[in-house]
Design a protein around this motif. Structure first.
Motif, mmCIF file in Angstrom:
data_model
loop_
_atom_site.group_PDB
_atom_site.id
_atom_site.type_symbol
_atom_site.label_atom_id
_atom_site.label_comp_id
_atom_site.label_asym_id
_atom_site.label_seq_id
_atom_site.Cartn_x
_atom_site.Cartn_y
_atom_site.Cartn_z
ATOM 1 N N UNK A 174 54.209 46.970 49.470
ATOM 2 C CA UNK A 174 53.277 47.627 48.937
ATOM 3 C C UNK A 174 53.749 48.521 47.959
ATOM 4 N N UNK A 175 54.709 49.077 48.201
ATOM 5 C CA UNK A 175 55.241 50.223 47.159
ATOM 6 C C UNK A 175 55.735 49.553 45.849
ATOM 7 N N UNK A 176 56.568 48.614 45.982
ATOM 8 C CA UNK A 176 56.800 47.523 44.960
ATOM 9 C C UNK A 176 55.521 47.023 44.172
ATOM 10 N N UNK A 177 54.475 46.781 44.733
ATOM 11 C CA UNK A 177 53.163 46.252 43.995
ATOM 12 C C UNK A 177 52.468 47.345 43.480
ATOM 13 N N UNK A 178 52.443 48.455 44.018
ATOM 14 C CA UNK A 178 51.923 49.670 43.334
ATOM 15 C C UNK A 178 52.872 50.207 42.133
ATOM 16 N N UNK A 179 54.070 50.145 42.201
ATOM 17 C CA UNK A 179 54.925 50.577 41.168
ATOM 18 C C UNK A 179 54.645 49.780 39.982
ATOM 19 N N UNK A 193 59.213 51.558 34.942
ATOM 20 C CA UNK A 193 59.707 50.542 35.908
ATOM 21 C C UNK A 193 60.325 50.818 37.146
ATOM 22 N N UNK A 194 60.358 50.386 38.335
ATOM 23 C CA UNK A 194 61.037 50.848 39.490
ATOM 24 C C UNK A 194 61.831 49.859 40.168
ATOM 25 N N UNK A 195 63.081 50.124 40.385
ATOM 26 C CA UNK A 195 63.950 49.370 41.049
ATOM 27 C C UNK A 195 64.471 49.858 42.320
ATOM 28 N N UNK A 196 64.085 49.204 43.539
ATOM 29 C CA UNK A 196 64.371 49.624 44.712
ATOM 30 C C UNK A 196 65.635 49.354 45.474
ATOM 31 N N UNK A 197 66.420 50.167 46.137
ATOM 32 C CA UNK A 197 67.666 49.810 46.758
ATOM 33 C C UNK A 197 67.499 48.563 47.737
ATOM 34 N N UNK A 206 58.905 40.155 46.071
ATOM 35 C CA UNK A 206 57.930 39.286 46.900
ATOM 36 C C UNK A 206 58.311 37.966 47.406
ATOM 37 N N UNK A 207 58.538 37.880 48.921
ATOM 38 C CA UNK A 207 59.397 36.802 49.512
ATOM 39 C C UNK A 207 58.373 35.460 49.370
ATOM 40 N N UNK A 208 57.093 35.585 49.080
ATOM 41 C CA UNK A 208 56.434 34.318 49.080
ATOM 42 C C UNK A 208 55.998 33.669 47.559
ATOM 43 N N UNK A 209 56.940 34.513 46.575
ATOM 44 C CA UNK A 209 56.962 33.954 45.449
ATOM 45 C C UNK A 209 58.329 33.798 44.930
ATOM 46 N N UNK A 237 65.093 43.643 38.555
ATOM 47 C CA UNK A 237 65.035 44.282 37.357
ATOM 48 C C UNK A 237 64.327 43.593 36.083
ATOM 49 N N UNK A 238 64.098 42.384 36.112
ATOM 50 C CA UNK A 238 63.498 41.612 35.401
ATOM 51 C C UNK A 238 61.848 41.833 35.672
ATOM 52 N N UNK A 239 61.513 41.962 37.004
ATOM 53 C CA UNK A 239 60.269 42.236 37.353
ATOM 54 C C UNK A 239 59.612 43.444 36.750
#
Lengths: 219, 260
Positions: free
Chosen positions: A120-125, B97-101, B106-109, B164-166
């Motif tokens: 959800x956070x990734x989508x909101x971001x 843009x945010x990149x997470x650890x 999204x696993x379904x895409x 990162x591209x996302x």
């Protein structure tokens, strides 16, 4: 005892008609109860406390009553509450849909809760709204995870539709029982009924097993 | 060939502070995650946030795009305070843009769909345009052949490059990296850092929470050292890594094995 299987063939129309009603009841119930379950689950997990409470009350009410009681309740109470006398099919459908929606709500709630918060956070971001994040990211993942459970519910529902026969909905159980009481061919009609339920239920159960293997535990 | 979206704006005359932090506080129960943090990020600057785990670096990053709400102080983006309500925050998030650890693809895409979903849903781009954009960005991170792959079939390093591209697909003005290589196998860290380095060289404004000291040393314009929710020292990397003014900075660096 002499068995007369001819009686089954003689009353094939009633059996076929009843089978179609049973299948229709199952399908239409699920068509209502899947969106209904999603709606209840989203209400329960949402940030509005009144909506969450309403959803929780609904679910706990219908989930903890015997289905046959809900069927009778719908038959006797709904006309008083709504002021209209619905036909037996619609009444039975309403009872089934209320019950299965409550079950589906719990299924979807678990499914939604199992999707990591980071998704959800990734989508909101990205700038999505909570609703867009739910629709685009969370629900598709939740749906895959709950598919096997929904399929099991479907198979149970297919058999449980027989309970609406108590209010004279012309489903397979009702029609078979009616023929039985007209002809006194108890064993033949019960056997025919069992063969039809089993013959239609078994492939569905196999399909559920396949869905479990296909979508069950995967991450 | 598709135009690759401009990443990072050229330095502009006038006020070029992209982010300003003024006395930011954040508390989780009894734990003070941020205890009055003030610093700023200029346009085109690469700022690395370093320090021990739990020192507040990631929390500051998450406050920056509103995934956490500060309990005190304020954060200004492009001169304006961050809005406090969720709906008003959305247009701001589009510009970051945010990149997470943990990647959080999204696993379904597929890889391509992961990149296209932001522009399609949030910006309302049409399908063809998002696909071209996605393909261009996959090429940029060196994964053109992985467009149809699902995240589960990509290595950690590849997943993070797609992530990162996302983020880049939204044409952000600033990129926030939250420990982007901490969950990676050592052999795939390099490919992610290379993509980030290339981005920095294009002039992208970047705020990077990292434990990769050699990356901070080589790529950062400025390094900010956190400890217990406070900034204990900040400055150019050569100063921080070679002549730290604060004893605790030196202790932290030697503790994680950095030798100047």
């Amino acid at each position: 005892m002499k068995l007369d299987w001819w009686v089954v063939w003689q009353h094939r129309d009633a059996l076929v008609e009843g089978t179609l009603v049973t299948v229709a009841l199952t399908m239409v119930t699920m068509l209502i109860a899947v969106p209904g379950g999603i709606m209840l689950a989203v209400m329960r997990l949402g940030r509005s406390r009144p909506l969450a409470l309403a959803s929780a009350s609904f679910v706990e009410f219908f989930r903890n009553l015997p289905l046959i009681l809900v069927v009778y309740w719908a038959y006797y109470v709904m006309p008083i509450l709504l002021g209209v006398q619905l036909d037996a099919f619609t009444t039975g459908l309403a009872a089934l849909a209320l019950n299965v929606s409550a079950y589906n709500a719990e299924t979807f709630r678990a499914g939604i809760a199992s999707v990591r918060k980071g998704q959800t956070e990734a989508a909101l971001a990205l700038g999505m709204s909570r609703w867009q994040a739910l629709r685009e990211v969370v629900l598709p993942q939740a749906a895959r995870r709950v598919l096997p459970v929904l399929a099991s519910t479907w198979v149970s529902l297919f058999k449980d539709t027989s309970l609406v026969s108590v209010i004279a909905v012309g489903d397979l159980a009702y029609n078979a029982m009616r023929v039985r009481s007209q002809t006194f061919r108890v064993l033949e009609m019960l056997t025919a009924m069992a063969v039809i339920y089993w013959g239609l239920g078994y492939p569905q159960a196999k399909l559920v097993d396949w869905l479990h293997r296909r979508f069950g535990v995967r991450e | 060939m598709t135009r690759i979206p401009p990443t990072g704006s050229p330095a502009q005359a006038g006020p070029d502070l992209v982010l300003q932090y003024r006395g930011v506080r954040k508390v989780f129960g009894d734990f003070v995650a941020l205890d009055g943090v003030s610093t700023q990020v200029r346009r085109g600057e690469v700022v690395c946030l370093i320090g021990p785990s739990g020192s507040g670096k990631s929390t500051l990053l998450r406050c920056t795009n509103g995934l956490e709400k500060p309990d005190g102080g304020e954060i200004l983006f492009d001169g304006a305070p961050l809005p406090s309500d969720e709906a008003a925050m959305r247009p701001v998030r589009r510009r970051m843009g945010m990149v997470f650890q943990s990647f959080e693809l999204f696993p379904h895409k597929t890889a391509l769909e992961n990149i296209a979903v932001g522009p399609r849903i949030v910006l309302g781009f049409e399908e063809r345009k998002t696909r071209e954009l996605g393909e261009a960005l996959l090429a940029k991170v060196g994964l053109s052949d992985k467009a149809a792959s699902y995240p589960a079939n990509l290595s950690g390093g590849q997943q993070q490059r797609v992530a990162i591209a996302r983020a880049l697909a939204m044409e952000p003005e600033v990129m926030l990296f939250d420990e982007p290589t901490s969950a990676l196998d050592p052999e795939t860290i390099g490919e992610v850092l290379n993509v980030m380095k290339a981005l920095a060289e294009e002039g992208m404004t970047m705020v990077v929470v990292t434990h990769e000291m050699s990356f901070a040393r080589r790529v950062a314009d400025r390094v900010v050292v956190f400890e217990k929710g406070r900034i204990i020292e900040e400055g150019p990397p050569e100063e921080i890594f070679e002549r730290p003014k604060v004893d605790r900075t030196g202790e932290f660096l030697s503790h994680i094995g950095w030798s100047a």
